[in-house]
Design a protein around this motif. Structure first.
Motif, short mmCIF file in Angstrom:
data_model
loop_
_atom_site.label_atom_id
_atom_site.label_comp_id
_atom_site.label_asym_id
_atom_site.label_seq_id
_atom_site.Cartn_x
_atom_site.Cartn_y
_atom_site.Cartn_z
N ASP A 7 -9.14 98.13 -8.95
CA ASP A 7 -9.99 97.76 -10.07
C ASP A 7 -11.46 97.73 -9.64
OD1 ASP A 7 -10.79 96.99 -12.54
OD2 ASP A 7 -10.29 94.88 -12.25
N TYR A 16 -15.23 98.40 -11.52
CA TYR A 16 -15.84 98.59 -12.83
C TYR A 16 -17.13 99.39 -12.68
CZ TYR A 16 -18.38 97.40 -17.06
OH TYR A 16 -19.11 97.47 -18.21
N ASP A 47 -20.31 101.28 -15.00
CA ASP A 47 -20.96 101.37 -16.30
C ASP A 47 -22.28 102.11 -16.10
OD1 ASP A 47 -21.50 100.96 -19.00
OD2 ASP A 47 -22.64 99.14 -18.56
N SER A 55 -22.08 98.68 -11.18
CA SER A 55 -20.70 98.69 -10.71
C SER A 55 -20.37 97.29 -10.22
CB SER A 55 -20.47 99.72 -9.61
OG SER A 55 -21.16 99.35 -8.45
#
Length: 67
Positions: free
Chosen positions: A29, A31, A33, A45
């Motif tokens: 996981d 993230y 963007d 991130s």
């Protein structure tokens, strides 16, 4: 998918215990963007704490009575 695993081993007449615990073995996981415009570009991130192991050693002292 979250998956954890642990194993314990006792020895020295159950006074000592060795434990290994693994958290979130298969997690990837991360993230990401991003935003784009005519004047700027923004990227973010985030990475979360996962994929860690914990090794624990425990020793139990027995109380002795004085005579």
């Amino acid at each position: 998918l979250m998956s954890n695993a642990s194993i314990n081993y006792s020895f020295c007449k159950n006074k000592c215990r060795l434990a290994l615990w693994v958290d979130d073995i298969f997690n990837k996981d991360i993230y990401y963007d991003s935003e784009y415009s005519a004047y700027q570009r923004v990227e973010n991130s985030a990475n979360y704490l996962h994929h860690y192991m914990n090794l624990t050693f425990t020793y139990r002292f027995d109380a002795k009575s004085k005579k």
